[in-house]
Design a protein around this motif. Structure first.
Motif, short mmCIF file in Angstrom:
data_model
loop_
_atom_site.label_atom_id
_atom_site.label_comp_id
_atom_site.label_asym_id
_atom_site.label_seq_id
_atom_site.Cartn_x
_atom_site.Cartn_y
_atom_site.Cartn_z
N ARG A 183 9.39 8.38 -38.86
CA ARG A 183 7.99 8.73 -38.64
C ARG A 183 7.86 9.82 -37.58
O ARG A 183 7.07 10.76 -37.73
CB ARG A 183 7.19 7.49 -38.20
CG ARG A 183 5.72 7.76 -37.96
CD ARG A 183 5.00 6.50 -37.56
NE ARG A 183 5.05 5.49 -38.61
CZ ARG A 183 4.52 4.28 -38.50
NH1 ARG A 183 3.90 3.92 -37.37
NH2 ARG A 183 4.58 3.42 -39.50
N GLU A 184 8.67 9.72 -36.52
CA GLU A 184 8.62 10.73 -35.47
C GLU A 184 9.15 12.07 -35.97
O GLU A 184 8.62 13.12 -35.64
CB GLU A 184 9.44 10.25 -34.26
CG GLU A 184 9.37 11.15 -33.05
CD GLU A 184 8.04 11.08 -32.31
OE1 GLU A 184 7.84 11.88 -31.38
OE2 GLU A 184 7.21 10.21 -32.67
N ARG A 185 10.20 12.03 -36.78
CA ARG A 185 10.74 13.28 -37.32
C ARG A 185 9.71 13.96 -38.22
O ARG A 185 9.55 15.18 -38.18
CB ARG A 185 12.03 13.01 -38.11
CG ARG A 185 13.19 12.56 -37.24
CD ARG A 185 14.51 12.65 -37.98
NE ARG A 185 14.56 11.79 -39.17
CZ ARG A 185 14.92 10.52 -39.16
NH1 ARG A 185 15.22 9.93 -38.01
NH2 ARG A 185 14.98 9.81 -40.27
N GLU A 186 9.04 13.17 -39.03
CA GLU A 186 8.07 13.75 -39.95
C GLU A 186 6.85 14.30 -39.22
O GLU A 186 6.29 15.33 -39.62
CB GLU A 186 7.65 12.71 -40.99
CG GLU A 186 8.77 12.36 -41.97
CD GLU A 186 8.38 11.28 -42.97
OE1 GLU A 186 7.37 10.60 -42.71
OE2 GLU A 186 9.09 11.14 -43.98
N SER A 187 6.44 13.64 -38.16
CA SER A 187 5.24 14.09 -37.43
C SER A 187 5.52 15.31 -36.56
O SER A 187 4.64 16.13 -36.34
CB SER A 187 4.68 12.95 -36.57
OG SER A 187 5.57 12.61 -35.52
N THR A 188 6.75 15.45 -36.08
CA THR A 188 7.08 16.57 -35.20
C THR A 188 7.80 17.71 -35.91
O THR A 188 7.81 18.84 -35.42
CB THR A 188 7.99 16.10 -34.05
OG1 THR A 188 9.22 15.60 -34.59
CG2 THR A 188 7.30 15.01 -33.22
N GLY A 189 8.41 17.42 -37.05
CA GLY A 189 9.21 18.43 -37.72
C GLY A 189 10.54 18.70 -37.04
O GLY A 189 11.20 19.70 -37.30
N LEU A 190 10.95 17.76 -36.17
CA LEU A 190 12.19 17.92 -35.42
C LEU A 190 13.19 16.84 -35.80
O LEU A 190 12.82 15.81 -36.36
CB LEU A 190 11.91 17.84 -33.91
CG LEU A 190 10.91 18.82 -33.34
CD1 LEU A 190 10.63 18.49 -31.87
CD2 LEU A 190 11.41 20.26 -33.47
N THR A 191 14.46 17.08 -35.47
CA THR A 191 15.49 16.07 -35.67
C THR A 191 16.59 16.26 -34.63
O THR A 191 16.57 17.23 -33.87
CB THR A 191 16.08 16.13 -37.10
OG1 THR A 191 16.90 14.97 -37.32
CG2 THR A 191 16.89 17.39 -37.32
N LEU A 192 17.52 15.31 -34.59
CA LEU A 192 18.62 15.34 -33.64
C LEU A 192 19.92 15.73 -34.33
O LEU A 192 20.20 15.29 -35.45
CB LEU A 192 18.82 13.97 -32.99
CG LEU A 192 17.76 13.46 -32.01
CD1 LEU A 192 18.16 12.08 -31.51
CD2 LEU A 192 17.59 14.42 -30.85
N VAL A 193 20.71 16.54 -33.65
CA VAL A 193 22.05 16.89 -34.10
C VAL A 193 23.02 16.42 -33.04
O VAL A 193 22.99 16.92 -31.90
CB VAL A 193 22.20 18.40 -34.34
CG1 VAL A 193 23.61 18.72 -34.85
CG2 VAL A 193 21.14 18.91 -35.30
N ASP A 194 23.86 15.49 -33.38
CA ASP A 194 24.75 14.84 -32.42
C ASP A 194 26.19 15.19 -32.74
O ASP A 194 26.66 14.94 -33.84
CB ASP A 194 24.53 13.32 -32.51
CG ASP A 194 25.31 12.54 -31.46
OD1 ASP A 194 26.02 13.17 -30.67
OD2 ASP A 194 25.18 11.32 -31.44
N GLY A 195 26.89 15.82 -31.81
CA GLY A 195 28.31 16.11 -32.01
C GLY A 195 28.61 17.59 -31.97
O GLY A 195 27.78 18.43 -32.33
N GLY A 196 29.82 17.93 -31.53
CA GLY A 196 30.21 19.32 -31.38
C GLY A 196 30.28 20.09 -32.68
O GLY A 196 29.70 21.18 -32.81
N ARG A 197 30.97 19.54 -33.68
CA ARG A 197 31.09 20.24 -34.97
C ARG A 197 29.73 20.40 -35.63
O ARG A 197 29.39 21.47 -36.16
CB ARG A 197 32.03 19.49 -35.91
CG ARG A 197 33.49 19.59 -35.57
CD ARG A 197 34.35 18.87 -36.59
NE ARG A 197 34.01 17.45 -36.66
CZ ARG A 197 34.51 16.61 -37.56
NH1 ARG A 197 35.36 17.05 -38.47
NH2 ARG A 197 34.18 15.32 -37.56
#
Length: 290
Positions: free
Chosen positions: A32-46
């Motif tokens: 729900r938070e991703r859809e409302s903000t248009g943001l997401t998390l990228v976790d990890g170096g590669r």
């Protein structure tokens, strides 16, 4: 104060796992938070490096300098200190302690970098296809691990695009992780089954559907030229949209007690069979040289 060796733009180190900035980023693990903000998390170096190199818009970054052990993570830290020309501004970099990073990172990941990025558009209209494309279509495949693994296989064989039908969240952080960041470089789209089928037909792309009840084995199908391989969930299979007269049904041989493979395993088998057929001269030369 910014620690020595930390990327430019960092301020004091955030130590508390309950810091508002940490909490705000953690909320992006909820759809729900991703859809409302248009943001997401990228976790990890590669994953982070592939996102940046694919042109993903990075809004902010959390960096734990003592944990930047991998080559990829250190390269990300270097890039975060630069001005990103595609969107003309330096990225806000937040330095965090190991204690705070442990809360922010997924599971036991400890690469020392987590990005907050804007989720790319995922529309059929945005996909540009090469000549004779290989397209992957998934219907109602919602488990992030499966979606990510399919994206990885699609990337490995040089597929032109992946189209997700149903409730798939293509930029779920767990999909990003399972795809090892290839979701950012692979053209992807979310669509309805009817829209996806119509889009394929309008581009004269043959449709091949994987079904457990099909009469033809996958090795008997022609997977060369413009072709789309359609896979459904193990629980529900494919909808009737993919039972049209112009859709060829194929199956994988199942000689044990199970009647189907995990969808990501099935995708890998079918995609590599497509690769074998489309690169027959390469495969034959390799066999002859043994």
């Amino acid at each position: 104060m910014r620690e020595e060796g930390a990327p430019q733009g960092t301020a004091r180190v955030i130590d508390s796992p309950s810091n508002p900035r940490i909490k705000s980023a953690l909320r992006l693990r909820e759809r729900r938070e991703r859809e409302s903000t248009g943001l997401t998390l990228v976790d990890g170096g590669r994953e982070a490096l592939r996102a940046i190199e694919a042109g993903a818009v990075v809004e902010s970054a959390f960096v734990c300098s003592p944990l930047l052990a991998s080559v990829e993570a250190r390269r990300v830290a270097e890039k975060l200190g630069q001005s990103f020309e595609p969107y003309g501004a330096s990225i806000e970099v937040v330095e965090v302690s190991e204690r705070a990073f442990e809360r922010l990172a997924y599971g036991d990941r400890a690469d020392g970098v987590v990005l907050v990025v804007r989720s790319p558009r995922a529309s059929l209209d945005d996909i540009e296809l090469p000549r004779a494309p290989l397209v992957v279509v998934t219907e109602d495949v919602e488990k992030p691990g499966n979606v990510g693994a399919i994206l990885r296989s699609a990337d490995a064989v040089g597929a032109a695009a992946v189209i997700a039908i149903g409730g798939t969240d293509l930029f779920n952080p767990n999909v990003i992780r399972a795809s090892v960041g290839t979701v950012f470089s692979m053209p992807v789209a979310s669509a309805s089954a009817s829209d996806a089928a119509g889009w394929l037909r309008a581009r004269e792309i043959r449709i091949v559907a994987s079904r457990v009840d099909a009469a033809r084995l996958h090795v008997e199908a022609d997977l060369r030229g413009p072709v789309a391989i359609v896979l459904g969930s193990e629980a529900t299979g494919l909808s009737d949209v993919w039972r049209a007269p112009d859709v060829e049904a194929i199956r994988l041989p199942m000689t044990g007690v199970a009647d189907s493979l995990n969808v990501s395993a099935a995708a890998a088998v079918l995609l590599y069979e497509a690769w074998r057929q489309r690169h027959a001269s390469v495969a034959n030369h390799a066999a002859e040289s043994r």
